[in-house]
Write an enzyme that holds these catalytic residues in place. Structure first.
Site, PDB file in Angstrom:
ATOM      1  N   SER A  54     -21.505 -10.183  46.524  1.00  0.00           N
ATOM      2  CA  SER A  54     -21.267  -8.743  46.400  1.00  0.00           C
ATOM      3  C   SER A  54     -22.534  -7.941  46.133  1.00  0.00           C
ATOM      4  O   SER A  54     -22.543  -6.741  46.354  1.00  0.00           O
ATOM      5  CB  SER A  54     -20.253  -8.462  45.286  1.00  0.00           C
ATOM      6  OG  SER A  54     -20.700  -9.019  44.074  1.00  0.00           O
ATOM      7  N   ASP A 357     -19.882  -1.035  37.551  1.00  0.00           N
ATOM      8  CA  ASP A 357     -18.608  -1.605  37.108  1.00  0.00           C
ATOM      9  C   ASP A 357     -18.909  -2.804  36.219  1.00  0.00           C
ATOM     10  O   ASP A 357     -20.011  -2.920  35.692  1.00  0.00           O
ATOM     11  CB  ASP A 357     -17.695  -1.925  38.306  1.00  0.00           C
ATOM     12  CG  ASP A 357     -18.288  -2.987  39.226  1.00  0.00           C
ATOM     13  OD1 ASP A 357     -19.299  -3.632  38.851  1.00  0.00           O
ATOM     14  OD2 ASP A 357     -17.733  -3.180  40.330  1.00  0.00           O
ATOM     15  N   HIS A 360     -21.668  -5.069  38.459  1.00  0.00           N
ATOM     16  CA  HIS A 360     -22.629  -4.603  39.477  1.00  0.00           C
ATOM     17  C   HIS A 360     -23.395  -3.390  38.988  1.00  0.00           C
ATOM     18  O   HIS A 360     -22.800  -2.481  38.410  1.00  0.00           O
ATOM     19  CB  HIS A 360     -21.882  -4.239  40.757  1.00  0.00           C
ATOM     20  CG  HIS A 360     -21.024  -5.345  41.255  1.00  0.00           C
ATOM     21  ND1 HIS A 360     -19.691  -5.437  40.988  1.00  0.00           N
ATOM     22  CD2 HIS A 360     -21.334  -6.437  41.993  1.00  0.00           C
ATOM     23  CE1 HIS A 360     -19.195  -6.525  41.547  1.00  0.00           C
ATOM     24  NE2 HIS A 360     -20.175  -7.161  42.151  1.00  0.00           N
TER      25      HIS A 360
END
Ligand SMILES: *[C@@H]1O[C@H](CO)[C@@H](O)[C@H](O)[C@H]1NC(C)=O
Ligand SMILES: *[C@@H]1O[C@H](CO)[C@@H](O)[C@H](O)[C@H]1NC(C)=O
Ligand SMILES: *[C@@H]1O[C@H](CO)[C@@H](O)[C@H](O)[C@H]1NC(C)=O
Length: 405
Positions: A54, A357, A360
């Site tokens: 991610s 978040d 990240h």
């Protein structure tokens, strides 16, 4: 980590690292003091290929999941730069985006969203949020309940091999493209840890997985070099002990577990540092075998630690270990109320936060890390000097040309 069905809470850090290609091939023949070199192309790096999780996914998972993608497919994800959710786990750009823009290349398109080879003339991004370095079979053999999709590093590398014939027709064509490309191999491996911790495995056990993780990264690097790669960036993992999801999982009553300067959990950071050390040792070994290949270690760990040590110097708030977007609690992390869901709250000014978040970074923090890789000191050579390094190597050799008149 309470993982959702798609196990995306725990993002994988994607690494981006560019490989600097050494396209200068110097042949010394000391008896006649003559050297020859292959001419460097006008632009040193003309495309980017990326593997990872991610931290580097620019839309693969979103494209794969479609309508059912989940909270990350909605604003506020993307609010800062794209003004829409693009599948990036961020309010804005990722490291790979900053690298592409700094090299004057288009943003790297997600492989799964492409329709024809033309889409990938400047590269392709194979990174998928949630991906592991190791194949799912590895985790099954360890008795872990594998609930995430198979997007391991080897799967991503196979996508690259499938795509390649559509980008070039002859062997020498392909070598040319590959040798002028920057390969970002990672960040990958962080989810391997995350899923295992999430299922209650101990650090001592997970530590024994690390050599396997490094081995698969190493074998992909080796295969890329065999295909002609000259410039690779290989990132380490983040200091997990500073990341909200780990701070939530591993919270402790023992004051000594925490670093008094940063608030990060010391033993968790030591675990991450151990992973990074093994990775760097392996990169050293590969460099010795391939002296004409530029393998850049991207030091995500230290780049972020420099921010946690003096956040205000970089324009962040004090003690920036909480997420900008989340469901409340000490680090603004509540696994049942994820960012992007209806009950989450978002901070007013993400540029004051290091974390977007639970796992990240914000675009603001990402940009600082990216700059440390592009310009130094958190990558050696800095990515932007890959070309000038080639040129300066050439200029040092110049005198060799003059005497032979
Ligand atoms: C925003 O992203 C969604 C997919 O996440 C897409 O369907 C939509 O068209 C985008 N909107 C704009 C204005 O780009
Ligand atoms: C594996 O995880 C899934 C999803 O969380 C759960 O429904 C299932 O019961 C688990 N299986 C085992 C054997 O624990
Ligand atoms: C998370 O949110 C739910 C719903 O509001 C709440 O019941 C729960 O106590 C919260 N968990 C934590 C750890 O704060």
């Amino acid at each position: 980590m309470a993982s959702s069905h798609h196990s995306l809470q725990f993002p994988l850090f994607t690494a981006l690292l560019a490989l600097l290609g050494t396209r200068l091939v110097v042949t010394y023949d000391t008896s006649i003091l003559k050297s020859t070199f292959a001419a460097a192309p006008a632009t040193c790096l003309t495309s980017i290929f990326s593997f990872g999780d991610s931290l580097a996914d620019t839309g693969n998972l979103l494209h794969y999941l479609g309508d059912d993608a989940g909270p990350f497919a909605h604003l506020p994800y993307g609010e800062t730069y794209f003004h829409n959710a693009t599948g990036r786990f961020s309010d804005g750009r990722l490291i790979i985006d900053f690298i592409a823009q700094s090299l004057g290349l288009p943003l790297v398109p997600p492989y799964l969203a492409g329709t024809n080879a033309q889409d990938f003339r400047y590269g392709a991004n194979f990174a998928v949020a949630g991906a592991t370095a190791l194949d799912n079979d590895f985790f099954r053999a360890k008795g872990l309940n594998v609930t995430w999709s198979e997007y391991s590093l080897v799967v991503q590398f196979n996508w690259f091999k499938q795509l390649l014939p559509s980008l070039c027709s002859t062997d020498s064509d392909c070598k040319g493209i590959i040798s002028n490309s920057l390969f970002l191999v990672g960040e990958i491996g962080w989810n391997d840890h995350g899923y295992s911790f999430n299922e209650g495995r101990t650090a001592d056990e997970i530590r024994t997985f690390i050599p396997n993780i490094i081995e698969v990264i190493s074998s992909v690097i080796d295969d890329l070099i065999k295909l002609g790669a000259k410039t690779l960036v290989v990132p380490g993992i983040f200091p997990s002990g500073c990341v909200p999801v780990y701070l939530t999982w591993m919270q402790s009553e023992i004051v000594e577990d925490y670093d008094p300067d940063t608030g990060c959990i010391k033993w968790v950071n030591e675990f991450s540092a151990y992973h990074n050390q093994l990775l760097q040792n392996e990169l050293d070994r590969i460099r010795r075998l391939h002296p004409h290949v530029t393998i850049i270690y991207a030091d995500y760990y230290e780049a972020l630690m420099s921010v946690f040590r003096s956040p205000e110097k970089f324009g962040f708030k004090k003690a920036p270990l909480d997420a900008c977007c989340g469901g409340g609690g000490p680090y603004n992390v509540n696994f049942s109320l994820p960012c992007g869901g209806p009950m989450a709250t978002v901070c007013k000014d993400p540029s004051k936060f290091v974390f977007w978040d639970d796992a990240h970074p914000t675009e603001a923090a990402t940009e600082i890390v990216a700059r440390g890789l592009l310009e130094g000191p958190y990558a050696y050579p800095p990515i932007l000097q890959a070309c000038s390094k080639v040129e300066s190597d050439a200029s040092q050799l110049q005198p060799l040309f003059h005497p032979t008149k």
